[in-house]
Design a protein around this motif. Structure first.
Motif, PDB file in Angstrom:
ATOM      1  N   ASN A   1       0.826  -1.212   0.000  1.00 47.99           N
ATOM      2  CA  ASN A   1       0.000   0.000   0.000  1.00 47.99           C
ATOM      3  C   ASN A   1       0.858   1.259   0.000  1.00 47.99           C
ATOM      4  OD1 ASN A   1      -2.262  -1.595   0.066  1.00 47.99           O
ATOM      5  ND2 ASN A   1      -2.717  -1.258   2.222  1.00 47.99           N
ATOM      6  N   THR A   2       1.938   1.227   0.760  1.00 49.51           N
ATOM      7  CA  THR A   2       2.852   2.369   0.805  1.00 49.51           C
ATOM      8  C   THR A   2       3.525   2.572  -0.541  1.00 49.51           C
ATOM      9  OG1 THR A   2       3.255   1.964   3.164  1.00 49.51           O
ATOM     10  CG2 THR A   2       4.825   3.376   2.007  1.00 49.51           C
ATOM     11  N   PHE A   3       3.897   1.464  -1.178  1.00 51.15           N
ATOM     12  CA  PHE A   3       4.542   1.560  -2.489  1.00 51.15           C
ATOM     13  C   PHE A   3       3.587   2.149  -3.528  1.00 51.15           C
ATOM     14  CE2 PHE A   3       5.684  -0.319  -6.637  1.00 51.15           C
ATOM     15  CZ  PHE A   3       6.990   0.147  -6.744  1.00 51.15           C
ATOM     16  N   VAL A   4       2.340   1.686  -3.535  1.00 52.53           N
ATOM     17  CA  VAL A   4       1.347   2.229  -4.477  1.00 52.53           C
ATOM     18  C   VAL A   4       1.111   3.714  -4.199  1.00 52.53           C
ATOM     19  CG1 VAL A   4      -1.057   2.092  -5.244  1.00 52.53           C
ATOM     20  CG2 VAL A   4       0.240  -0.001  -4.835  1.00 52.53           C
ATOM     21  N   ALA A   5       1.065   4.073  -2.919  1.00 48.82           N
ATOM     22  CA  ALA A   5       0.899   5.482  -2.560  1.00 48.82           C
ATOM     23  C   ALA A   5       2.051   6.326  -3.102  1.00 48.82           C
ATOM     24  CB  ALA A   5       0.817   5.627  -1.044  1.00 48.82           C
ATOM     25  N   LEU A   6       3.245   5.791  -3.032  1.00 48.86           N
ATOM     26  CA  LEU A   6       4.410   6.519  -3.546  1.00 48.86           C
ATOM     27  C   LEU A   6       4.373   6.648  -5.059  1.00 48.86           C
ATOM     28  CD1 LEU A   6       7.411   5.321  -1.364  1.00 48.86           C
ATOM     29  CD2 LEU A   6       6.626   7.662  -1.691  1.00 48.86           C
ATOM     30  N   VAL A   7       3.888   5.616  -5.736  1.00 47.29           N
ATOM     31  CA  VAL A   7       3.738   5.710  -7.194  1.00 47.29           C
ATOM     32  C   VAL A   7       2.766   6.834  -7.549  1.00 47.29           C
ATOM     33  CG1 VAL A   7       2.891   4.526  -9.250  1.00 47.29           C
ATOM     34  CG2 VAL A   7       4.325   3.288  -7.616  1.00 47.29           C
ATOM     35  N   LEU A   8       1.621   6.876  -6.850  1.00 48.99           N
ATOM     36  CA  LEU A   8       0.641   7.936  -7.088  1.00 48.99           C
ATOM     37  C   LEU A   8       1.212   9.304  -6.749  1.00 48.99           C
ATOM     38  CD1 LEU A   8      -2.524   6.183  -5.588  1.00 48.99           C
ATOM     39  CD2 LEU A   8      -2.022   6.561  -8.012  1.00 48.99           C
ATOM     40  N   GLN A   9       1.960   9.369  -5.642  1.00 55.17           N
ATOM     41  CA  GLN A   9       2.566  10.641  -5.252  1.00 55.17           C
ATOM     42  C   GLN A   9       3.588  11.099  -6.282  1.00 55.17           C
ATOM     43  OE1 GLN A   9       4.536  10.558  -1.448  1.00 55.17           O
ATOM     44  NE2 GLN A   9       5.210  12.693  -1.604  1.00 55.17           N
ATOM     45  N   THR A  10       4.330  10.146  -6.829  1.00 57.11           N
ATOM     46  CA  THR A  10       5.310  10.485  -7.860  1.00 57.11           C
ATOM     47  C   THR A  10       4.625  11.048  -9.099  1.00 57.11           C
ATOM     48  OG1 THR A  10       6.808   8.751  -7.067  1.00 57.11           O
ATOM     49  CG2 THR A  10       7.167   9.570  -9.312  1.00 57.11           C
ATOM     50  N   ILE A  11       3.498  10.444  -9.486  1.00 54.48           N
ATOM     51  CA  ILE A  11       2.742  10.949 -10.635  1.00 54.48           C
ATOM     52  C   ILE A  11       2.267  12.371 -10.367  1.00 54.48           C
ATOM     53  CG2 ILE A  11       0.649  10.623 -12.008  1.00 54.48           C
ATOM     54  CD1 ILE A  11       0.989   7.594 -11.544  1.00 54.48           C
ATOM     55  N   LEU A  12       1.742  12.601  -9.149  1.00 53.97           N
ATOM     56  CA  LEU A  12       1.313  13.949  -8.765  1.00 53.97           C
ATOM     57  C   LEU A  12       2.475  14.933  -8.835  1.00 53.97           C
ATOM     58  CD1 LEU A  12      -1.069  13.563  -5.671  1.00 53.97           C
ATOM     59  CD2 LEU A  12      -1.587  14.712  -7.821  1.00 53.97           C
ATOM     60  N   THR A  13       3.627  14.513  -8.323  1.00 55.16           N
ATOM     61  CA  THR A  13       4.792  15.391  -8.295  1.00 55.16           C
ATOM     62  C   THR A  13       5.253  15.743  -9.697  1.00 55.16           C
ATOM     63  OG1 THR A  13       5.506  14.434  -6.182  1.00 55.16           O
ATOM     64  CG2 THR A  13       7.167  15.620  -7.460  1.00 55.16           C
ATOM     65  N   ILE A  14       5.327  14.731 -10.573  1.00 58.10           N
ATOM     66  CA  ILE A  14       5.788  14.973 -11.946  1.00 58.10           C
ATOM     67  C   ILE A  14       4.860  15.944 -12.668  1.00 58.10           C
ATOM     68  CG2 ILE A  14       6.134  13.904 -14.205  1.00 58.10           C
ATOM     69  CD1 ILE A  14       7.067  11.377 -12.737  1.00 58.10           C
ATOM     70  N   ILE A  15       3.552  15.736 -12.506  1.00 55.61           N
ATOM     71  CA  ILE A  15       2.586  16.560 -13.236  1.00 55.61           C
ATOM     72  C   ILE A  15       2.450  17.953 -12.635  1.00 55.61           C
ATOM     73  CG2 ILE A  15       0.154  16.788 -13.894  1.00 55.61           C
ATOM     74  CD1 ILE A  15       0.020  13.733 -14.002  1.00 55.61           C
ATOM     75  N   VAL A  16       2.326  18.024 -11.313  1.00 53.08           N
ATOM     76  CA  VAL A  16       1.948  19.277 -10.655  1.00 53.08           C
ATOM     77  C   VAL A  16       3.147  20.110 -10.233  1.00 53.08           C
ATOM     78  CG1 VAL A  16       0.716  20.242  -8.663  1.00 53.08           C
ATOM     79  CG2 VAL A  16      -0.214  18.262  -9.864  1.00 53.08           C
ATOM     80  N   VAL A  17       4.195  19.478  -9.729  1.00 48.85           N
ATOM     81  CA  VAL A  17       5.259  20.207  -9.045  1.00 48.85           C
ATOM     82  C   VAL A  17       6.523  20.355  -9.876  1.00 48.85           C
ATOM     83  CG1 VAL A  17       6.677  20.298  -6.967  1.00 48.85           C
ATOM     84  CG2 VAL A  17       4.376  19.338  -6.848  1.00 48.85           C
ATOM     85  N   ASP A  18       6.996  19.264 -10.456  1.00 46.07           N
ATOM     86  CA  ASP A  18       8.322  19.227 -11.073  1.00 46.07           C
ATOM     87  C   ASP A  18       8.460  20.291 -12.161  1.00 46.07           C
ATOM     88  OD1 ASP A  18      10.671  18.263 -12.690  1.00 46.07           O
ATOM     89  OD2 ASP A  18      10.582  16.661 -11.216  1.00 46.07           O
TER      90      ASP A  18
END
Length: 453
Positions: free
Chosen positions: A384-401
């Motif tokens: 669950n933590t790993f999936v959460a990190l994958v989703l967070q990474t997608i958010l970061t790439i799209i929104v923040v990076d």
């Protein structure tokens, strides 16, 4: 198994490990020492932590169990020291990106601490040490936040010397980890099994001879050599099999879905909330109370988590509705933070957001853990933590990076508010389906009972 001195040393390690004034990290990076601007911190520095955490987590999860925890705990302490040396003495965006990469190692190796404690105590002490671990976590974060706030507000300590105190603290934690014993078992690779013929515990994998004519020792050596390679892959196969069985339950699947979705958003908010506060009220213009807010939010989160144990609710029927309601509360608190130009309103929104998440994650943890063995719970927690990190990474790439949209911090929090609103909508629809199905079954049962009469 040990229940006295060594767990106490581990608690000491955790107390000093948690003396971490990240509440003041953004003001320190944007202050005169590093002199970075908010755009560099938001779009170039902080995203590295998410990427590092994602890449390191899964290998560390397997390595932690394979090497039996202690080496990874030592690695965590060493990584923490390196991270704070970089924070104190290195300068520039690349150096701070290196800091965030090392800090990703720190957070990825946290699994070792929580797994280690179960390997050095007997099963009957699990509930007690779990309570101790949660209490120590609360105490550590609260002490760090309150101490940091008092040193900044009352003693006038600079952020640089606050980080010096942290370096000393994590160095003590690192030294205390060196005296911990090496466990003889772990959850997956080095299990202890009971030989039912004589009641004696033995360590897996158990080696037996296929040839009765060979001496026992020689047979074991040869069989051990043959099986030493495939054992690792056998464990991986068993983990995959266990994972499939864990997620075969629709109830656990939806609780895990909320866990992953909400944790991704929660980590994103926690990682960038200081940037929002700095945007609303720059630290150079007034005294900030980030540490005090973190202390209060941790305390409120702990109260909410504690209260869950005394609430009598049919979670199978009403659980998804609770997820929908409090996810909506989280969305509302983020919108409050986003549209407010008052720092105290931002602080209030943060308190509501963190308390809501802590309440729900406690419920989700309980609902998942109550139906699983410790090994499967650890596996499901890690996935669950790993999936959460994958989703967070997608958010970061799209929104923040900076290579993505690189949105300003106000627009980012608008996105995060909408994100939690979508989560609320998903589980509101799910809760409606559960209630409708429940009442249809109840009506069918009533009709059937009337017919029989």
């Amino acid at each position: 198994m040990m229940t006295g001195t060594y767990p106490t040393i581990l608690y000491v390690y955790m107390i000093f490990y948690l003396q971490n004034p990240r509440s003041f990290l953004t003001p320190y990076l944007t202050g005169p020492v590093h002199n970075l601007n908010l755009e560099e911190v938001t779009n170039s520095v902080f995203p590295v932590w998410t990427y590092s955490y994602l890449v390191i987590l899964f290998p560390v999860f397997l390595l932690t169990d394979y090497v039996r925890y202690k080496p990874v705990i030592i690695l965590q302490g060493l990584s923490y020291i390196i991270a704070w040396v970089l924070l104190l003495f290195a300068r520039g965006v690349p150096a701070m990106q290196g800091l965030e990469f090392v800090y990703g190692m720190v957070t990825a190796t946290e699994v070792a601490y929580f797994s280690y404690i179960y390997s050095v105590v007997d099963t009957e002490h699990y509930q007690k040490v779990t309570s101790y671990c949660r209490s120590i976590t609360l105490v550590g974060f609260t002490i760090a936040s309150v101490l940091g706030q008092l040193l900044v507000s009352l003693a006038g300590i600079s952020y640089f010397y606050l980080n010096v105190i942290t370096l000393i603290s994590v160095s003590i934690a690192f030294l205390s980890s060196l005296v911990l014993p090496m466990p003889k078992k772990s959850m997956f690779f080095h299990r202890k099994v009971i030989n039912h013929s004589n009641g004696v515990a033995s360590e897996e994998p158990k080696v037996t001879s296929d040839n009765p004519d060979l001496p026992s020792t020689e047979s074991q050596r040869e069989t051990s050599k043959k099986n030493s390679g495939p054992n690792f892959f056998k464990v991986l196969w068993l983990l995959c099999k266990d994972m499939k069985e864990c997620y075969s339950s629709m109830q656990l699947l939806y609780w895990s879905l909320w866990w992953a979705l909400a944790t991704a958003g929660y980590n994103q908010v926690i990682n960038y909330v200081q940037v929002l506060w700095e945007n609303v009220e720059p630290a150079q213009n007034s005294t900030i109370y980030n540490g005090g807010v973190e202390a209060v939010s941790t305390f409120l989160g702990a109260l909410c988590s504690f209260a869950v144990g005394y609430v009598k609710v049919n979670w199978e029927l009403s659980g998804e509705l609770a997820l929908a309601i409090f996810s909506a509360v989280s969305a509302g608190s983020l919108f409050l933070m986003d549209y407010s130009f008052n720092i105290w309103m931002c602080y209030a929104g943060y308190l509501i957001f963190k308390s809501s998440y802590m309440l729900l994650i406690t419920i989700a943890t309980f609902q998942i853990a109550v139906n699983l063995s410790m090994e499967r719970y650890a596996l499901m927690f890690g996935m669950n933590t790993f999936v959460a990190l994958v989703l967070q990474t997608i958010l970061t790439i799209i929104v923040v990076d900076s290579r993505g949209l690189a949105l300003d911090i106000i627009t980012q929090f608008l996105v995060y508010g909408c994100y939690f609103a979508v989560i609320s909508g998903i589980f509101f629809i799910r809760s409606l389906y559960i209630f409708i199905s429940y009442y249809k079954k109840k009506q069918s049962a009533d009709i059937k009972s009337e017919t029989q009469l």
